[in-house]
Design an enzyme around this catalytic site. Sequence first.
Site, PDB file in Angstrom:
ATOM      1  N   TYR A 187      14.525  -5.461  15.429  1.00 26.58           N
ATOM      2  CA  TYR A 187      14.399  -5.294  13.973  1.00 26.58           C
ATOM      3  C   TYR A 187      15.519  -6.070  13.268  1.00 26.58           C
ATOM      4  O   TYR A 187      15.269  -6.826  12.321  1.00 26.58           O
ATOM      5  CB  TYR A 187      14.454  -3.807  13.626  1.00 26.58           C
ATOM      6  CG  TYR A 187      14.349  -3.510  12.143  1.00 26.58           C
ATOM      7  CD1 TYR A 187      13.172  -3.765  11.443  1.00 26.58           C
ATOM      8  CD2 TYR A 187      15.432  -2.976  11.430  1.00 26.58           C
ATOM      9  CE1 TYR A 187      13.069  -3.485  10.079  1.00 26.58           C
ATOM     10  CE2 TYR A 187      15.333  -2.690  10.076  1.00 26.58           C
ATOM     11  CZ  TYR A 187      14.152  -2.944   9.407  1.00 26.58           C
ATOM     12  OH  TYR A 187      14.052  -2.671   8.058  1.00 26.58           O
ATOM     13  N   ASN A 240       0.829  -1.218   0.000  1.00 23.21           N
ATOM     14  CA  ASN A 240       0.000   0.000   0.000  1.00 23.21           C
ATOM     15  C   ASN A 240       0.858   1.261   0.000  1.00 23.21           C
ATOM     16  O   ASN A 240       0.362   2.347  -0.271  1.00 23.21           O
ATOM     17  CB  ASN A 240      -0.985   0.018   1.182  1.00 23.21           C
ATOM     18  CG  ASN A 240      -0.299  -0.168   2.520  1.00 23.21           C
ATOM     19  OD1 ASN A 240       0.414  -1.141   2.705  1.00 23.21           O
ATOM     20  ND2 ASN A 240      -0.492   0.748   3.439  1.00 23.21           N
ATOM     21  N   THR A 241       2.151   1.103   0.292  1.00 22.10           N
ATOM     22  CA  THR A 241       3.001   2.282   0.419  1.00 22.10           C
ATOM     23  C   THR A 241       4.474   1.904   0.192  1.00 22.10           C
ATOM     24  O   THR A 241       4.802   0.722   0.045  1.00 22.10           O
ATOM     25  CB  THR A 241       2.804   2.902   1.835  1.00 22.10           C
ATOM     26  OG1 THR A 241       3.553   4.100   1.934  1.00 22.10           O
ATOM     27  CG2 THR A 241       3.236   1.961   2.940  1.00 22.10           C
ATOM     28  N   GLY A 242       5.345   2.933   0.170  1.00 21.60           N
ATOM     29  CA  GLY A 242       6.793   2.704   0.179  1.00 21.60           C
ATOM     30  C   GLY A 242       7.322   1.855  -0.965  1.00 21.60           C
ATOM     31  O   GLY A 242       6.863   1.931  -2.104  1.00 21.60           O
ATOM     32  N   ILE A 243       8.310   1.049  -0.614  1.00 20.62           N
ATOM     33  CA  ILE A 243       9.007   0.222  -1.605  1.00 20.62           C
ATOM     34  C   ILE A 243       8.053  -0.812  -2.222  1.00 20.62           C
ATOM     35  O   ILE A 243       8.103  -1.098  -3.417  1.00 20.62           O
ATOM     36  CB  ILE A 243      10.203  -0.489  -0.913  1.00 20.62           C
ATOM     37  CG1 ILE A 243      11.193   0.556  -0.385  1.00 20.62           C
ATOM     38  CG2 ILE A 243      10.886  -1.458  -1.848  1.00 20.62           C
ATOM     39  CD1 ILE A 243      12.215   0.012   0.616  1.00 20.62           C
ATOM     40  N   GLY A 244       7.168  -1.348  -1.380  1.00 22.74           N
ATOM     41  CA  GLY A 244       6.226  -2.355  -1.852  1.00 22.74           C
ATOM     42  C   GLY A 244       5.301  -1.815  -2.925  1.00 22.74           C
ATOM     43  O   GLY A 244       5.020  -2.482  -3.927  1.00 22.74           O
ATOM     44  N   SER A 291      17.458  -6.318   5.208  1.00 24.99           N
ATOM     45  CA  SER A 291      18.030  -4.984   5.443  1.00 24.99           C
ATOM     46  C   SER A 291      19.494  -5.116   5.837  1.00 24.99           C
ATOM     47  O   SER A 291      19.903  -6.138   6.419  1.00 24.99           O
ATOM     48  CB  SER A 291      17.258  -4.300   6.568  1.00 24.99           C
ATOM     49  OG  SER A 291      17.935  -3.142   6.973  1.00 24.99           O
TER      50      SER A 291
HETATM   51  N1  LIG Z   1      13.083   2.330   4.326  1.00 26.32           N
HETATM   52  C1  LIG Z   1      14.306   1.898   4.510  1.00 26.32           C
HETATM   53  O1  LIG Z   1      15.273   2.689   4.649  1.00 26.32           O
HETATM   54  C2  LIG Z   1      14.598   0.429   4.551  1.00 26.32           C
HETATM   55  C3  LIG Z   1      15.931   0.010   4.747  1.00 26.32           C
HETATM   56  C4  LIG Z   1      16.208  -1.346   4.780  1.00 26.32           C
HETATM   57  C5  LIG Z   1      15.191  -2.268   4.612  1.00 26.32           C
HETATM   58  N2  LIG Z   1      13.912  -1.847   4.415  1.00 26.32           N
HETATM   59  C6  LIG Z   1      12.871  -2.876   4.240  1.00 26.32           C
HETATM   60  O2  LIG Z   1      12.076  -2.557   3.115  1.00 26.32           O
HETATM   61  C7  LIG Z   1      10.767  -3.136   3.273  1.00 26.32           C
HETATM   62  C8  LIG Z   1       9.715  -2.113   2.934  1.00 26.32           C
HETATM   63  O3  LIG Z   1       9.792  -1.068   3.881  1.00 26.32           O
HETATM   64  P1  LIG Z   1       9.432   0.448   3.535  1.00 26.32           P
HETATM   65  O4  LIG Z   1      10.621   1.247   3.827  1.00 26.32           O
HETATM   66  O5  LIG Z   1       8.777   0.541   2.217  1.00 26.32           O
HETATM   67  O6  LIG Z   1       8.427   0.749   4.733  1.00 26.32           O
HETATM   68  P2  LIG Z   1       6.894   1.176   4.765  1.00 26.32           P
HETATM   69  O7  LIG Z   1       6.647   2.244   3.759  1.00 26.32           O
HETATM   70  O8  LIG Z   1       6.612   1.426   6.186  1.00 26.32           O
HETATM   71  O9  LIG Z   1       6.164  -0.136   4.293  1.00 26.32           O
HETATM   72  C9  LIG Z   1       6.004  -1.243   5.137  1.00 26.32           C
HETATM   73  C10 LIG Z   1       4.790  -1.997   4.699  1.00 26.32           C
HETATM   74  O10 LIG Z   1       4.634  -3.124   5.555  1.00 26.32           O
HETATM   75  C11 LIG Z   1       3.280  -3.191   5.930  1.00 26.32           C
HETATM   76  N3  LIG Z   1       3.035  -3.925   7.163  1.00 26.32           N
HETATM   77  C12 LIG Z   1       3.467  -3.643   8.415  1.00 26.32           C
HETATM   78  N4  LIG Z   1       2.930  -4.515   9.284  1.00 26.32           N
HETATM   79  C13 LIG Z   1       2.154  -5.351   8.574  1.00 26.32           C
HETATM   80  C14 LIG Z   1       1.331  -6.453   8.907  1.00 26.32           C
HETATM   81  N5  LIG Z   1       1.161  -6.869  10.175  1.00 26.32           N
HETATM   82  N6  LIG Z   1       0.674  -7.092   7.911  1.00 26.32           N
HETATM   83  C15 LIG Z   1       0.798  -6.684   6.642  1.00 26.32           C
HETATM   84  N7  LIG Z   1       1.542  -5.647   6.253  1.00 26.32           N
HETATM   85  C16 LIG Z   1       2.214  -4.985   7.218  1.00 26.32           C
HETATM   86  C17 LIG Z   1       2.857  -1.732   6.072  1.00 26.32           C
HETATM   87  O11 LIG Z   1       1.440  -1.656   6.099  1.00 26.32           O
HETATM   88  P3  LIG Z   1       0.664  -0.483   6.910  1.00 26.32           P
HETATM   89  O12 LIG Z   1       0.715   0.713   6.017  1.00 26.32           O
HETATM   90  O13 LIG Z   1      -0.684  -1.057   7.099  1.00 26.32           O
HETATM   91  O14 LIG Z   1       1.419  -0.286   8.197  1.00 26.32           O
HETATM   92  C18 LIG Z   1       3.493  -1.171   4.816  1.00 26.32           C
HETATM   93  O15 LIG Z   1       2.689  -1.426   3.708  1.00 26.32           O
HETATM   94  C19 LIG Z   1      10.714  -3.647   4.712  1.00 26.32           C
HETATM   95  O16 LIG Z   1      10.937  -5.042   4.709  1.00 26.32           O
HETATM   96  C20 LIG Z   1      11.890  -2.954   5.403  1.00 26.32           C
HETATM   97  O17 LIG Z   1      12.412  -3.708   6.462  1.00 26.32           O
HETATM   98  C21 LIG Z   1      13.593  -0.520   4.389  1.00 26.32           C
END
Ligand SMILES: NC(=O)c1ccc[n+]([C@@H]2O[C@H](COP(=O)([O-])OP(=O)(O)OC[C@H]3O[C@@H](n4cnc5c(N)ncnc54)[C@H](OP(=O)(O)O)[C@@H]3O)[C@@H](O)[C@H]2O)c1
Length: 326
Positions: free
Chosen positions: A206, A54-58, A180
């Site tokens: 984490y 729904n947001t971010g990288i996904g 990560s």
């Molecule tokens: N951003 C960074 O700098 C970074 C760095 C290293 C690794 N990563 C990894 O990249 C991936 C994506 O992260 P992002 O940065 O794009 O963060 P994000 O924008 O916060 O996205 C995280 C996603 O996970 C979902 N989520 C959380 N809890 C959940 C649950 N119980 N069931 C289903 N979905 C759930 C969130 O949904 P809701 O919106 O409903 O909460 C959101 O869609 C993650 O695995 C993160 O560890 C990110």
Amino acid sequence: MNLDFQNLTYSQIFILAFGFIFAILLLLSFYIKTRANKKFRNLSGQIVIVTGSNTGIGFETAKDCALNGAKVILACRDQKRTQPALESINQLCPNQAEFIRLDLGDLSSVRLFVNEFKSKYNKLDLLINNAAIILPERNLTKDGFETQIGTNHFGHFLLTNLLMDQLKAAPQFRVINVSSLAHTFSTIDFDDLHFEKRSYKQFEAYAQSKIANILFTINLQKRIDQQKLNGISVSLHPGTVRTDISRNQNPLFRVLYTLAYPLFYLFSKSPNQGAQTTLYCIHEDFDKLVKGAYYSDCKKQNFGNKCITEENAQKLWDLSTKLVKL
Ligand SMILES: NC(=O)c1ccc[n+]([C@@H]2O[C@H](COP(=O)([O-])OP(=O)(O)OC[C@H]3O[C@@H](n4cnc5c(N)ncnc54)[C@H](OP(=O)(O)O)[C@@H]3O)[C@@H](O)[C@H]2O)c1
């Protein structure tokens, strides 16, 4: 302006030094952000699940898959929050994105998700285990797991295992686990996975969950190979990305984050830039990806933690099987 380097004033030295440092920072920033996926496959006819899309990288990952022809399932926990993502992808590529509810912090929701998916689709080409959470306070999932490892690892572990028949039914499948660089910061404590004995530290929890993502990838690949399946499992680090992953942090953190934002902006990636390594693992030729490997910046990298071993991968798999009651 002519500069006499032997007789520079302090202010001229300061301006020159500042300019030099700024230029280096800009070059570094440019370098960090521009390593992008360059190859694209036509994904028409392929079915893709992206958790946390729904947001971010996904979201960026799901959008790319739809733009390249795939049918994409947005596996997210909140329909209202997913609606804008769903609409925006379907506006670009009509009917190619679908929402199916998945709460990774609730194993019964994972089972319901899989039942619904199976009732609609008989194969799965790409499973992108992307969702994750960081929580400042210790919390438990419905099933009694510490929330970070519960969501980031156990939820995805059960999901992947329950989808194995659908993955096997695809001509070739990929399971891409978004881990990560944080996996280098701590360790995995098999005697206290849920922080019952030690004091809870959010970044340790984490890091542990992100180590689990890599260990899971390694053992999954071993199983794929043992069963001679045409599949691949990889893990990756997306970079430091400007998403809302720190949404649960306390107000002080948010204030500091806002103050540091200009510097952070320079050294972080946009969500689209952050999705590039995932896209690389999706689009690279199957035979060119290294099975079970860890990627960053669209390249295979070494694991960054000595606790990443085949023995620990097996140990985590056995424990996870028991805990999620597979
Ligand atoms: N951003 C960074 O700098 C970074 C760095 C290293 C690794 N990563 C990894 O990249 C991936 C994506 O992260 P992002 O940065 O794009 O963060 P994000 O924008 O916060 O996205 C995280 C996603 O996970 C979902 N989520 C959380 N809890 C959940 C649950 N119980 N069931 C289903 N979905 C759930 C969130 O949904 P809701 O919106 O409903 O909460 C959101 O869609 C993650 O695995 C993160 O560890 C990110």
